[in-house]
Design an enzyme around this catalytic site. Sequence first.
Site: not given
Ligand code: SAM
Ligand code: DTB
Ligand code: SF4
Length: 357
Positions: A87, A91, A94, A131, A162, A222, A294
Amino acid sequence: MNCRFPDHLRQATIRIPTDHIMPDSAPALTQIKVVTDPARWSASGVKALLSTSFGDLMYQAQQVHRQHFSANEVQLSTLLSIKTGGCPEDCGYCPQAARYHTGVDNEALMLIDAVVDAARTAKLNGASRFCMGAAWRGPKQRDLEKVAQMVREVKALGLETCATLGMLGKGQAEQLKDAGLDYYNNNLDTDPALYGEIITTREQADRLDTLHKVRTAGIHVCCGGIVGMGETRANRAALIAELANLDPYPESVPINNLVQVKGTPLHGTPELDPFEFVRTIAAARITMPRAMVRLSAGRETMSEQTQALCFLAGANSIFYGEKLLTTANPVADRDRVLFDKLGIRPMEMRDNSSGGG
Ligand code: SAM
Ligand code: DTB
Ligand code: SF4
């Protein structure tokens, strides 16, 4: 300011929007006086709520929860990463951001049939919502068409659908709606004041813009955030107030506890006290009474006791299945054992037309 707590904290006046009215029959176990008021939630009001004695906060959250939901039912939602890693966003939490070295392998968009097979399995295992998550800043049009087809086929299995695909462009929300998408996940992530410290490649306004597109297209929202990123209670209050003040507030509110992944900037952040996490869930329940709240990321390392407190605080949905997107989640057997111990039943599919996802 919406809430006022005298020093001794035993007598509090809390202004609560009109749909948060406590039942008259509630026993006067606490001296919290509920004042109904259509006013918006202020961050200071939510902070006062978060600072209430733990027992009083839990009692209030239970009252609100039982007013709107069957107390011992929890929704099971299964997640699938349909496009993993690589990506372009930054963030700080992430593991899928290309710029961090986290060991996550990049995978292209999955084939439609493989996604539908995974959804079928999730349904057989008891999930009622499915989802699909993609590590995109936003979907390209040709990819969106494939995701729309996935949504169509998953919906046809009788599951709630979702998707979380990042920022949506013009017309994309409508395309997803036409395909039968029930919910779109796009989180506000954190307190607006902290946003620039966690993410620099987008602004929270970008999230709000996508949420607006989703609402306008008639898709349920959501939207939640992540805690445990080194923020203060005041920051958590500001996030909850921002969510609660969305008009209308989201039908579904994921509260994620940071899953710390080596290689991400937030790895090594001091862990959030579990009681603070539970308090955040309670504040989400009280300020967004009809939302599905959730208990999202972070359950893998959470004790059964903390999870039980989260359910008491009003969480009524979990991610179910051994994987979130790239990180571990409790295996289904562990959740079944916990549900048995607590007398919790999986929630049946809800009626989407009622709005309360
Ligand atoms: N890229 C899209 C976005 O950011 O909206 C969708 C996928 S992103 C991985 C979905 C959500 O995963 C993010 O909004 C964040 O809240 C959650 N997320 C990502 N990494 C995480 C982590 N290490 N711990 C908890 N939540 C995480
Ligand atoms: C959300 O708020 N939490 C979920 C879902 N929406 C997509 C994702 C959590 C991701 C946790 C880190 C991972 O497994 O990569
Ligand atoms: Fe990309 Fe992860 Fe940020 Fe979603 S949360 S925009 S997958 S870097």
